[in-house]
Design a protein around this motif. Structure first.
Motif, PDB file in Angstrom:
ATOM      1  N   ARG A 481       0.991  -0.997   0.224  1.00 47.41           N
ATOM      2  CA  ARG A 481      -0.214   0.025  -0.262  1.00 47.41           C
ATOM      3  C   ARG A 481       1.040   1.431   0.265  1.00 47.41           C
ATOM      4  NH1 ARG A 481      -5.625  -1.263   1.035  1.00 47.41           N
ATOM      5  NH2 ARG A 481      -5.747  -3.181   2.405  1.00 47.41           N
ATOM      6  N   SER A 482       0.550   2.254   0.260  1.00 52.22           N
ATOM      7  CA  SER A 482       1.010   3.541  -0.236  1.00 52.22           C
ATOM      8  C   SER A 482       1.186   4.503   1.277  1.00 52.22           C
ATOM      9  CB  SER A 482       1.083   4.407  -1.630  1.00 52.22           C
ATOM     10  OG  SER A 482      -0.687   4.759  -1.072  1.00 52.22           O
ATOM     11  N   CYS A 483       1.692   5.000   1.317  1.00 56.20           N
ATOM     12  CA  CYS A 483       1.952   5.842   2.034  1.00 56.20           C
ATOM     13  C   CYS A 483       2.655   7.180   2.487  1.00 56.20           C
ATOM     14  CB  CYS A 483       2.739   5.253   3.919  1.00 56.20           C
ATOM     15  SG  CYS A 483       3.334   6.075   4.943  1.00 56.20           S
ATOM     16  N   ALA A 484       2.252   8.421   2.482  1.00 55.63           N
ATOM     17  CA  ALA A 484       2.350   9.526   2.018  1.00 55.63           C
ATOM     18  C   ALA A 484       3.419   9.909   3.392  1.00 55.63           C
ATOM     19  CB  ALA A 484       1.350  10.787   1.854  1.00 55.63           C
ATOM     20  N   ALA A 485       5.068  10.545   3.778  1.00 51.06           N
ATOM     21  CA  ALA A 485       5.036  11.385   5.158  1.00 51.06           C
ATOM     22  C   ALA A 485       4.830  12.876   4.594  1.00 51.06           C
ATOM     23  CB  ALA A 485       6.186  10.410   5.151  1.00 51.06           C
ATOM     24  N   LEU A 486       4.500  13.521   5.758  1.00 50.20           N
ATOM     25  CA  LEU A 486       5.003  14.906   5.143  1.00 50.20           C
ATOM     26  C   LEU A 486       5.769  15.796   6.341  1.00 50.20           C
ATOM     27  CD1 LEU A 486       1.190  15.419   4.949  1.00 50.20           C
ATOM     28  CD2 LEU A 486       3.161  15.372   2.423  1.00 50.20           C
ATOM     29  N   VAL A 487       6.284  16.815   6.051  1.00 49.17           N
ATOM     30  CA  VAL A 487       6.893  17.624   6.805  1.00 49.17           C
ATOM     31  C   VAL A 487       5.609  18.580   6.614  1.00 49.17           C
ATOM     32  CG1 VAL A 487       8.621  18.411   7.393  1.00 49.17           C
ATOM     33  CG2 VAL A 487       8.837  16.337   6.587  1.00 49.17           C
ATOM     34  N   CYS A 488       5.159  18.497   7.638  1.00 46.93           N
ATOM     35  CA  CYS A 488       4.483  20.322   7.724  1.00 46.93           C
ATOM     36  C   CYS A 488       5.180  21.299   8.366  1.00 46.93           C
ATOM     37  CB  CYS A 488       2.812  20.162   8.450  1.00 46.93           C
ATOM     38  SG  CYS A 488       1.911  19.034   6.926  1.00 46.93           S
ATOM     39  N   LEU A 489       5.628  22.513   8.330  1.00 46.45           N
ATOM     40  CA  LEU A 489       5.550  23.655   9.434  1.00 46.45           C
ATOM     41  C   LEU A 489       4.996  23.960  10.435  1.00 46.45           C
ATOM     42  CD1 LEU A 489       7.883  25.269   6.428  1.00 46.45           C
ATOM     43  CD2 LEU A 489       8.772  23.429   8.150  1.00 46.45           C
ATOM     44  N   GLU A 490       4.034  24.952   9.641  1.00 46.09           N
ATOM     45  CA  GLU A 490       2.518  24.892  11.173  1.00 46.09           C
ATOM     46  C   GLU A 490       1.357  23.652  11.316  1.00 46.09           C
ATOM     47  OE1 GLU A 490       2.042  28.332   9.116  1.00 46.09           O
ATOM     48  OE2 GLU A 490       3.984  28.971   9.371  1.00 46.09           O
ATOM     49  N   ASP A 491       0.379  24.089  10.546  1.00 47.67           N
ATOM     50  CA  ASP A 491      -0.766  23.839  11.191  1.00 47.67           C
ATOM     51  C   ASP A 491      -0.464  21.885  10.188  1.00 47.67           C
ATOM     52  OD1 ASP A 491      -1.419  25.399  12.723  1.00 47.67           O
ATOM     53  OD2 ASP A 491      -3.126  26.345  11.639  1.00 47.67           O
ATOM     54  N   LYS A 492      -1.326  20.937  11.009  1.00 51.75           N
ATOM     55  CA  LYS A 492      -1.104  20.067  10.328  1.00 51.75           C
ATOM     56  C   LYS A 492      -2.152  19.992   9.838  1.00 51.75           C
ATOM     57  CE  LYS A 492       2.357  17.297  12.761  1.00 51.75           C
ATOM     58  NZ  LYS A 492       2.864  17.764  13.947  1.00 51.75           N
ATOM     59  N   PRO A 493      -2.497  20.087   8.027  1.00 54.22           N
ATOM     60  CA  PRO A 493      -4.473  19.363   8.172  1.00 54.22           C
ATOM     61  C   PRO A 493      -4.399  17.931   8.558  1.00 54.22           C
ATOM     62  CG  PRO A 493      -2.293  19.283   5.607  1.00 54.22           C
ATOM     63  CD  PRO A 493      -2.327  19.322   7.118  1.00 54.22           C
ATOM     64  N   LYS A 494      -5.505  17.271   8.228  1.00 58.69           N
ATOM     65  CA  LYS A 494      -5.812  15.843   8.890  1.00 58.69           C
ATOM     66  C   LYS A 494      -5.567  15.190   7.519  1.00 58.69           C
ATOM     67  CE  LYS A 494      -9.679  16.514  12.344  1.00 58.69           C
ATOM     68  NZ  LYS A 494     -10.028  18.051  12.502  1.00 58.69           N
ATOM     69  N   PRO A 495      -5.278  13.743   8.039  1.00 60.21           N
ATOM     70  CA  PRO A 495      -4.709  12.695   6.222  1.00 60.21           C
ATOM     71  C   PRO A 495      -6.279  12.937   5.751  1.00 60.21           C
ATOM     72  CG  PRO A 495      -4.593  12.199   8.813  1.00 60.21           C
ATOM     73  CD  PRO A 495      -5.191  13.206   9.350  1.00 60.21           C
ATOM     74  N   ILE A 496      -7.429  13.196   6.262  1.00 62.40           N
ATOM     75  CA  ILE A 496      -8.783  13.267   5.496  1.00 62.40           C
ATOM     76  C   ILE A 496      -8.855  14.169   4.693  1.00 62.40           C
ATOM     77  CG2 ILE A 496      -9.995  14.149   6.902  1.00 62.40           C
ATOM     78  CD1 ILE A 496     -12.112  11.719   6.090  1.00 62.40           C
ATOM     79  N   GLU A 497      -8.046  15.097   5.061  1.00 57.90           N
ATOM     80  CA  GLU A 497      -8.046  17.028   4.026  1.00 57.90           C
ATOM     81  C   GLU A 497      -7.111  16.583   2.898  1.00 57.90           C
ATOM     82  OE1 GLU A 497      -7.428  20.822   6.898  1.00 57.90           O
ATOM     83  OE2 GLU A 497      -8.659  18.915   8.051  1.00 57.90           O
ATOM     84  N   ILE A 498      -6.184  15.272   3.319  1.00 57.26           N
ATOM     85  CA  ILE A 498      -4.848  15.381   2.332  1.00 57.26           C
ATOM     86  C   ILE A 498      -5.644  14.586   1.264  1.00 57.26           C
ATOM     87  CG2 ILE A 498      -2.479  14.446   1.979  1.00 57.26           C
ATOM     88  CD1 ILE A 498      -2.479  16.717   3.127  1.00 57.26           C
ATOM     89  N   LYS A 499      -5.834  13.733   1.657  1.00 56.66           N
ATOM     90  CA  LYS A 499      -6.099  12.966   0.635  1.00 56.66           C
ATOM     91  C   LYS A 499      -7.710  13.658  -0.172  1.00 56.66           C
ATOM     92  CE  LYS A 499      -6.103   8.598   3.006  1.00 56.66           C
ATOM     93  NZ  LYS A 499      -6.205   7.070   4.087  1.00 56.66           N
ATOM     94  N   ARG A 500      -8.594  14.237   0.306  1.00 59.44           N
ATOM     95  CA  ARG A 500      -9.393  15.190  -0.542  1.00 59.44           C
ATOM     96  C   ARG A 500      -9.174  16.230  -1.198  1.00 59.44           C
ATOM     97  NH1 ARG A 500     -12.452  18.013   3.244  1.00 59.44           N
ATOM     98  NH2 ARG A 500     -13.380  16.148   4.240  1.00 59.44           N
ATOM     99  N   PHE A 501      -8.000  16.827  -0.803  1.00 62.17           N
ATOM    100  CA  PHE A 501      -7.241  17.290  -1.382  1.00 62.17           C
ATOM    101  C   PHE A 501      -7.055  16.897  -2.904  1.00 62.17           C
ATOM    102  CE2 PHE A 501      -3.048  19.115  -2.939  1.00 62.17           C
ATOM    103  CZ  PHE A 501      -2.608  19.871  -3.207  1.00 62.17           C
ATOM    104  N   LEU A 502      -5.876  15.633  -3.010  1.00 63.53           N
ATOM    105  CA  LEU A 502      -5.531  14.474  -4.061  1.00 63.53           C
ATOM    106  C   LEU A 502      -6.719  14.500  -4.985  1.00 63.53           C
ATOM    107  CD1 LEU A 502      -3.261  12.832  -2.470  1.00 63.53           C
ATOM    108  CD2 LEU A 502      -2.663  14.537  -3.796  1.00 63.53           C
ATOM    109  N   ARG A 503      -7.463  14.182  -3.969  1.00 60.46           N
ATOM    110  CA  ARG A 503      -9.534  13.681  -4.835  1.00 60.46           C
ATOM    111  C   ARG A 503      -9.531  15.020  -6.252  1.00 60.46           C
ATOM    112  NH1 ARG A 503     -10.339  10.459  -0.363  1.00 60.46           N
ATOM    113  NH2 ARG A 503     -10.207   8.220  -0.764  1.00 60.46           N
ATOM    114  N   ASN A 504      -9.686  15.940  -5.421  1.00 58.25           N
ATOM    115  CA  ASN A 504     -10.467  17.484  -5.870  1.00 58.25           C
ATOM    116  C   ASN A 504      -9.321  17.845  -7.560  1.00 58.25           C
ATOM    117  OD1 ASN A 504     -12.163  17.419  -4.116  1.00 58.25           O
ATOM    118  ND2 ASN A 504     -11.564  18.773  -2.737  1.00 58.25           N
ATOM    119  N   ARG A 505      -8.031  16.703  -6.904  1.00 61.86           N
ATOM    120  CA  ARG A 505      -7.036  17.429  -8.177  1.00 61.86           C
ATOM    121  C   ARG A 505      -7.446  16.556  -9.396  1.00 61.86           C
ATOM    122  NH1 ARG A 505      -2.633  20.515  -7.832  1.00 61.86           N
ATOM    123  NH2 ARG A 505      -1.351  20.287  -8.998  1.00 61.86           N
TER     124      ARG A 505
END
Ligand code: AMP
Ligand code: DBH
Length: 539
Positions: A481-505
């Motif tokens: 399966r795939s796993c995204a490891a993210l470095v976020c400087l300030e507020d961390k978005p929720k994983p679900i928001e990240i997934k939604r962001f990619l779907r919306n693209r």
């Protein structure tokens, strides 16, 4: 035969010496892919070639309808040799009709997968300056909306062709049904460097297109038929997406059409649907990726359907575990054939009469005596037999370059024109290959390939993401399966928001990371590259 010539078309030809060798050996012939179908229609006019739902075509009917559709593409849509078209179709008869008809008039289709979405379809249309997009309704996906959006954005995309219920069709689209022109001859095809585009699972930021020629592809199909013993008695169930290289050419539907057999399209890959089709049509062979094979193995003992006609189950696209492979014969009462292939060319098969030990523990050997393979270390030197190394291949059906990708081609092809497969293999004493790993930045999610870099690029567009790495994590069912490891400087978005962001693209669903984790820094190697092995330890 005219030699494929210019590089100007984005196509890398085989060297003249190789062309001569393949022609002299009889591997490369002058037949085109539509001529192959016509030849079968000549020999088996009344035999059923294709079944899709409640529709079926004899060879004669299929060849005739291909002619009629080719005429419509040419005369109604004004498509001409050298134009490109994107095929975005599920498993319906229109896929093969469109494929053969476009090839007949020299239009070069891109074989998109049903799982592709706005982002991929737009990319294919844009990159190839496609004139037409041929699409159809798909359960749970607004394909009309995808097509409409792409057409609104790309002036080069002149026509959307809709193959299905016209109450759902995009405005301004043309019904595929209206394009069958009877008694209208098509102009003979002008010869092109290549026939169509297959797609690579890729390792780079952008999807890669694979130009395949009539002659190399037909050779791969003919050689596959020899190995897999396809004949006019073969009844092939197409469970995987029809456009994929495996069910199209290994030997797949084209092998079946070449041999005069029957292709049955499965509308979905579930064992329930497939088993019913196996019983109804006395299916003899089917091709699956490992996760589907596992589902079939679990369902078989309790199915109400009689699947005893099944003689061969092909499994490929990702590593099939030896434990699962051992279950195939006792559970399904058929022969397992492992298939290790790639849309770039090289296909390896275990042979039907190999000992069980070879069939369950290896991914087979090249299908053609003219396939040349190298197993090399990082320095490009051959490793001793039995030692893991990187597989490189060239031969009569392995491409010498991706389409219009000069920089990437520098990395993917080594001296001598060998394709660097990115697979780490061991060559056994008997000459079979075992796939033991990978040295490409790709995740193989049960046969669906994800280029890590492509997803990383999308993630980096997110405002909150400072750095991103996508890696494979082991999984019992999908293999990975795939796993995204993210470095976020300030507020961390929720994983679900990240997934939604990619779907919306508009990314294909299988590319959406299964897991999203957050790390303070991405571990680096001494030379400063992201250390993905180390990262895996953090997951
Ligand atoms: P693509 O180049 O996108 O067509 O994907 C082909 C890749 O799928 C190969 O290079 C392998 O990494 C993988 N693959 C295909 N078949 C098998 C198999 N039977 N076992 C392991 N990996 C496979
Ligand atoms: O994974 C693949 O791309 C693949 C697997 C098996 C393939 O292209 C093929 C057979 O032809």
């Amino acid at each position: 035969m005219k030699l494929p010539s210019m590089k100007a078309s984005g196509f890398t030809p085989w060297p003249e010496e190789a062309v001569r060798q393949y022609q002299e050996a009889g591997y490369w012939t002058e037949q085109t892919i539509p001529e192959m179908l016509e030849a079968s229609a000549g020999t088996y006019p009344e035999q059923v070639a294709l079944v899709s739902g409640d529709q079926q075509w004899t060879y004669q009917a299929l060849a005739d309808q291909v002619d009629e559709l080719a005429a419509g593409f040419q005369q109604t849509l004004k498509l001409k040799a050298g134009d490109k078209a994107v095929l975005h179709l599920p498993n319906i008869g229109a896929f093969y009709l469109s494929f053969f008809a476009l090839l007949k008039i020299g239009v070069q289709p891109v074989l998109a997968l049903p799982a592709h979405r706005y982002y991929e379809i737009r990319y294919f249309c844009h990159f190839t300056e496609a004139k037409a997009l041929i699409t159809a309704p798909q359960m749970g996906v607004d394909t009309a909306d995808i097509a409409q959006k792409v057409a609104n954005e790309l002036p080069t995309l002149e026509t959307i062709v809709w193959a299905g219920d016209n109450s759902l069709k995009p405005t301004g689209s043309v019904d595929l049904d209206s394009l069958f022109l009877s008694n209208a001859a098509t102009e003979p095809m002008q010869e092109q460097d290549f026939a169509f585009f297959q797609l690579s699972g890729g390792t780079t930021g952008t999807p890669k297109l694979i130009p395949r020629t009539h002659t190399d592809y037909l050779y791969s199909v003919r050689a596959s038929n020899d190995v897999c013993k396809f004949s006019h008695q073969t009844r092939y169930l197409c469970v995987l997406p029809a456009a994929h290289n495996f069910p199209l050419s290994s030997p797949g539907a084209l092998g079946c059409f070449m041999a005069g057999g029957m292709v049955v399209l499965s509308p979905d890959p579930s064992p329930q649907t497939a088993f019913q089709l196996i019983e109804n049509h006395q299916i003899t062979v089917a091709a699956l990726v490992p996760p589907l094979a596992l589902l079939w193995l679990d369902e078989a003992p309790r199915t109400q359907y009689d699947i005893s006609s099944l003689q061969v189950l092909q499994v490929g696209g990702a590593r099939f575990s030896e434990a699962a492979a051992r279950r195939v014969k006792p559970t399904l009462n058929c022969t397992l054939q492992q298939v290790f292939g790639m849309a770039e060319g090289l296909v390896n098969y275990t042979r039907l009469d190999d000992p069980d030990s070879v069939i369950v523990s290896t991914q087979g050997r090249p299908m053609s005596p003219a396939d040349e393979i190298l197993v090399v270390n990082e320095m490009g030197e051959p490793v001793p037999q039995g030692t893991a190394g990187m597989l490189c291949a060239r031969g009569p059906y392995t491409i010498r370059g991706y389409y219009n990708a000069p920089e990437h081609n520098q990395r993917s092809f080594i001296t001598g024109g060998y394709y660097r497969t990115g697979d780490v293999v061991v060559l056994t004493k008997e000459g079979n290959l075992q796939v033991v790993g990978r040295d490409k930045e790709q995740i193989n999610r049960g046969g669906e390939k994800i280029a890590a870099q492509e997803i990383e690029n999308h993630l980096m567009v997110h405002d909150a993401v400072h750095d991103a790495a996508v890696i494979a994590i082991p999984d019992d069912y999908l293999g990975e399966r795939s796993c995204a490891a993210l470095v976020c400087l300030e507020d961390k978005p929720k994983p679900i928001e990240i997934k939604r962001f990619l779907r919306n693209r508009g990314l294909a669903e299988f590319k959406i990371p299964d897991r999203v984790i957050f790390v303070d820094v991405l571990p680096k190697t001494p030379v400063g590259k992201i250390n993905k092995n180390k990262l895996l330890e953090l997951v």
